[in-house]
Design a protein around this motif. Structure first.
Motif, mmCIF file in Angstrom:
data_model
loop_
_atom_site.group_PDB
_atom_site.id
_atom_site.type_symbol
_atom_site.label_atom_id
_atom_site.label_comp_id
_atom_site.label_asym_id
_atom_site.label_seq_id
_atom_site.Cartn_x
_atom_site.Cartn_y
_atom_site.Cartn_z
ATOM 1 N N LEU A 145 0.825 -1.208 0.000
ATOM 2 C CA LEU A 145 0.000 0.000 0.000
ATOM 3 C C LEU A 145 0.860 1.258 0.000
ATOM 4 C CD1 LEU A 145 -2.739 1.401 0.183
ATOM 5 C CD2 LEU A 145 -2.681 1.096 2.654
ATOM 6 N N GLU A 146 1.972 1.202 0.737
ATOM 7 C CA GLU A 146 2.828 2.376 0.829
ATOM 8 C C GLU A 146 3.519 2.681 -0.487
ATOM 9 O OE1 GLU A 146 5.435 2.198 4.194
ATOM 10 O OE2 GLU A 146 3.979 1.103 5.389
ATOM 11 N N ARG A 147 3.552 1.709 -1.407
ATOM 12 C CA ARG A 147 4.194 1.925 -2.699
ATOM 13 C C ARG A 147 3.295 2.632 -3.690
ATOM 14 N NH1 ARG A 147 5.774 -3.491 -1.977
ATOM 15 N NH2 ARG A 147 4.413 -4.144 -3.686
ATOM 16 N N LEU A 148 2.028 2.852 -3.304
ATOM 17 C CA LEU A 148 1.138 3.602 -4.190
ATOM 18 C C LEU A 148 1.595 5.054 -4.284
ATOM 19 C CD1 LEU A 148 -2.497 2.453 -3.322
ATOM 20 C CD2 LEU A 148 -1.173 1.937 -5.363
ATOM 21 N N SER A 149 1.403 5.643 -5.443
ATOM 22 C CA SER A 149 1.620 7.072 -5.609
ATOM 23 C C SER A 149 0.273 7.735 -5.896
ATOM 24 C CB SER A 149 2.607 7.346 -6.742
ATOM 25 O OG SER A 149 2.088 6.872 -7.978
ATOM 26 N N ILE A 150 0.094 8.930 -5.372
ATOM 27 C CA ILE A 150 -1.172 9.641 -5.470
ATOM 28 C C ILE A 150 -0.944 11.000 -6.117
ATOM 29 C CG2 ILE A 150 -3.158 10.533 -4.188
ATOM 30 C CD1 ILE A 150 -2.931 7.561 -3.897
ATOM 31 N N THR A 151 -1.851 11.401 -6.990
ATOM 32 C CA THR A 151 -1.860 12.764 -7.520
ATOM 33 C C THR A 151 -2.994 13.508 -6.825
ATOM 34 O OG1 THR A 151 -1.012 12.054 -9.667
ATOM 35 C CG2 THR A 151 -2.076 14.205 -9.564
ATOM 36 N N LEU A 184 -8.174 -1.430 -5.950
ATOM 37 C CA LEU A 184 -7.957 -0.732 -7.214
ATOM 38 C C LEU A 184 -8.838 -1.344 -8.288
ATOM 39 C CD1 LEU A 184 -4.058 -0.448 -7.104
ATOM 40 C CD2 LEU A 184 -5.786 1.057 -6.088
ATOM 41 N N ARG A 185 -9.763 -0.548 -8.807
ATOM 42 C CA ARG A 185 -10.686 -1.007 -9.842
ATOM 43 C C ARG A 185 -10.688 -0.014 -10.999
ATOM 44 N NH1 ARG A 185 -15.823 -3.809 -6.745
ATOM 45 N NH2 ARG A 185 -14.598 -4.866 -5.130
ATOM 46 N N PRO A 186 -11.178 -0.422 -12.174
ATOM 47 C CA PRO A 186 -11.146 0.476 -13.331
ATOM 48 C C PRO A 186 -11.909 1.779 -13.112
ATOM 49 C CG PRO A 186 -11.559 -1.782 -14.038
ATOM 50 C CD PRO A 186 -11.630 -1.781 -12.533
ATOM 51 N N HIS A 187 -13.004 1.740 -12.352
ATOM 52 C CA HIS A 187 -13.831 2.936 -12.194
ATOM 53 C C HIS A 187 -13.463 3.770 -10.975
ATOM 54 C CE1 HIS A 187 -15.753 -0.123 -9.680
ATOM 55 N NE2 HIS A 187 -16.236 0.866 -8.962
ATOM 56 N N ALA A 188 -12.730 3.196 -10.033
ATOM 57 C CA ALA A 188 -12.364 3.932 -8.814
ATOM 58 C C ALA A 188 -11.252 3.197 -8.090
ATOM 59 C CB ALA A 188 -13.575 4.110 -7.891
ATOM 60 N N ALA A 189 -10.428 3.978 -7.410
ATOM 61 C CA ALA A 189 -9.385 3.417 -6.550
ATOM 62 C C ALA A 189 -9.675 3.864 -5.125
ATOM 63 C CB ALA A 189 -8.008 3.909 -6.993
ATOM 64 N N SER A 190 -9.695 2.916 -4.196
ATOM 65 C CA SER A 190 -10.108 3.232 -2.827
ATOM 66 C C SER A 190 -9.046 2.833 -1.814
ATOM 67 C CB SER A 190 -11.420 2.525 -2.473
ATOM 68 O OG SER A 190 -12.461 2.918 -3.341
ATOM 69 N N ILE A 191 -8.869 3.685 -0.819
ATOM 70 C CA ILE A 191 -8.153 3.314 0.399
ATOM 71 C C ILE A 191 -9.226 2.889 1.393
ATOM 72 C CG2 ILE A 191 -6.640 4.099 2.251
ATOM 73 C CD1 ILE A 191 -5.648 6.274 0.294
ATOM 74 N N GLU A 237 -14.874 10.351 -3.323
ATOM 75 C CA GLU A 237 -16.028 10.188 -2.440
ATOM 76 C C GLU A 237 -15.604 9.450 -1.175
ATOM 77 O OE1 GLU A 237 -18.700 11.110 -0.923
ATOM 78 O OE2 GLU A 237 -19.785 11.234 -2.839
ATOM 79 N N LEU A 238 -16.389 9.629 -0.129
ATOM 80 C CA LEU A 238 -16.197 8.897 1.126
ATOM 81 C C LEU A 238 -17.492 8.208 1.489
ATOM 82 C CD1 LEU A 238 -14.640 8.155 3.726
ATOM 83 C CD2 LEU A 238 -15.448 10.311 4.705
ATOM 84 N N VAL A 239 -17.410 6.905 1.745
ATOM 85 C CA VAL A 239 -18.583 6.128 2.173
ATOM 86 C C VAL A 239 -18.200 5.343 3.423
ATOM 87 C CG1 VAL A 239 -20.175 4.261 1.582
ATOM 88 C CG2 VAL A 239 -19.509 5.918 -0.168
ATOM 89 N N ILE A 240 -19.065 5.409 4.440
ATOM 90 C CA ILE A 240 -18.873 4.649 5.674
ATOM 91 C C ILE A 240 -19.959 3.590 5.758
ATOM 92 C CG2 ILE A 240 -18.709 4.732 8.194
ATOM 93 C CD1 ILE A 240 -16.530 6.338 6.948
ATOM 94 N N GLU A 241 -19.566 2.346 5.959
ATOM 95 C CA GLU A 241 -20.523 1.262 6.174
ATOM 96 C C GLU A 241 -20.234 0.640 7.530
ATOM 97 O OE1 GLU A 241 -20.088 -1.409 2.932
ATOM 98 O OE2 GLU A 241 -21.096 -0.093 1.492
ATOM 99 N N ALA A 250 -14.573 2.010 5.937
ATOM 100 C CA ALA A 250 -14.608 3.304 5.269
ATOM 101 C C ALA A 250 -13.896 3.198 3.926
ATOM 102 C CB ALA A 250 -13.940 4.371 6.135
ATOM 103 N N PHE A 251 -14.520 3.760 2.892
ATOM 104 C CA PHE A 251 -13.944 3.774 1.550
ATOM 105 C C PHE A 251 -13.583 5.216 1.193
ATOM 106 C CE2 PHE A 251 -16.678 0.121 1.787
ATOM 107 C CZ PHE A 251 -16.057 -0.869 1.046
ATOM 108 N N LEU A 252 -12.297 5.494 1.058
ATOM 109 C CA LEU A 252 -11.836 6.791 0.578
ATOM 110 C C LEU A 252 -11.483 6.599 -0.893
ATOM 111 C CD1 LEU A 252 -10.505 6.277 3.666
ATOM 112 C CD2 LEU A 252 -9.892 8.664 3.324
ATOM 113 N N SER A 253 -12.406 6.982 -1.766
ATOM 114 C CA SER A 253 -12.253 6.690 -3.184
ATOM 115 C C SER A 253 -11.759 7.905 -3.955
ATOM 116 C CB SER A 253 -13.590 6.224 -3.773
ATOM 117 O OG SER A 253 -14.024 5.028 -3.143
ATOM 118 N N LEU A 254 -10.944 7.626 -4.961
ATOM 119 C CA LEU A 254 -10.419 8.647 -5.863
ATOM 120 C C LEU A 254 -10.556 8.146 -7.292
ATOM 121 C CD1 LEU A 254 -7.133 9.603 -3.970
ATOM 122 C CD2 LEU A 254 -9.112 11.094 -4.299
#
Length: 267
Positions: A145-151, A184-191, A237-241, A250-254
């Motif tokens: 996870l730490e190897r991910l890069s974020i813009t 990591l999915r084609p339509h969204a990437a989530s932490i 987006e942020l979604v809490i279940e 919690a999904f922190l999606s980008l």
């Protein structure tokens, strides 16, 4: 049409164009004035939040120091942990007020850059842990996870992470595990942040966020609303279940184009 009539028609047409241009210019001037007014109000709001946060922070530190002093003076029989907890809650509220004051300007002026997620994630974990006071949680970060890069805007992402991780920490007990992984999915990437805590935390939920079931409830409280605003400023987006007796996720999606791998993809 005679020459005089044509000349008069052209004059009228020219006057109509001039009036239309004048009206458009006047409307643009009004919109510009309104924009300046709104920016002034937003800046004043941000300054007010900053002042409130400063005062709350000073009071929280004073209370925390007094609680720790009493704990040392009175000995272990004096129940100072509850006192410390209230002081740290006040400090957390001060942080939330400061973030709220900064969020409006931040959303308008995102400073985007490409950066590794690892350092930002560890900073957010440390800040969330610091709000707990006595006690600790076990943070399990998925390898890779730490190897991910974020813009994104580094400060905004860290602020969103702190709010979500703080919620997870408050909903769990000392020694509990909190897992952090990626999807990591084609339509969204989530932490994704998962805990096995209380399930439904009252401060996180609102009637409007209830999806109509008793097993799963979705909602956002004050700090999480700020986190959601910061993510939405990036197109995310942020979604809490949460499920009572099971825990919360919690999904922190980008958008996927904002997330990549520094060396290789997460397994």
């Amino acid at each position: 049409m005679t020459l005089d009539a044509l000349h008069a028609f052209l004059i009228v047409l020219s006057l109509c164009g001039a009036l239309a241009a004048l009206a458009s210019s006047s409307r643009a001037a009004r919109l510009s004035t309104q924009l300046v007014t709104q920016r002034g109000l937003a800046e004043g709001r941000a300054r007010s939040f900053a002042l409130v946060a400063h005062d709350m922070h000073g009071i929280g530190l004073a209370l925390l120091g007094r609680a720790q002093h009493l704990g040392r003076e009175m000995g272990p029989e004096f129940e100072s942990q509850a006192f410390e907890g209230e002081a740290r809650l006040l400090l957390a509220l001060a942080d939330a007020a400061a973030e709220e004051g900064a969020s409006a300007a931040l959303a308008r002026n995102l400073v985007e850059e490409r950066f590794p997620l690892g350092p930002v994630l560890h900073e957010a974990v440390a800040l969330a842990e610091a709000q707990l006071g006595p006690g600790s949680r076990h943070w399990r970060i998925t390898p890779g996870l730490e190897r991910l890069s974020i813009t994104a805007d580094r400060r905004a992402l860290r602020g969103a992470l702190v709010q979500v991780l703080g919620r997870a920490a408050r909903a769990t007990l000392q020694g509990d595990f909190i897992d952090i992984r990626a999807d990591l999915r084609p339509h969204a990437a989530s932490i994704i942040v998962e805990d096995e805590g209380l399930g439904v935390a009252i401060e996180d939920l609102s009637p409007a966020g209830n999806d109509g079931t008793t097993e799963r409830t979705r909602g956002l409280g004050y700090g999480l609303s700020l986190a959601r605003s910061l993510l939405r400023a990036h197109g995310g987006e942020l979604v809490i279940e949460a499920a009572p007796g099971v825990g919360a996720r919690a999904f922190l999606s980008l958008p996927p184009e904002r997330v990549g791998a520094l060396d290789q993809a997460i397994a």
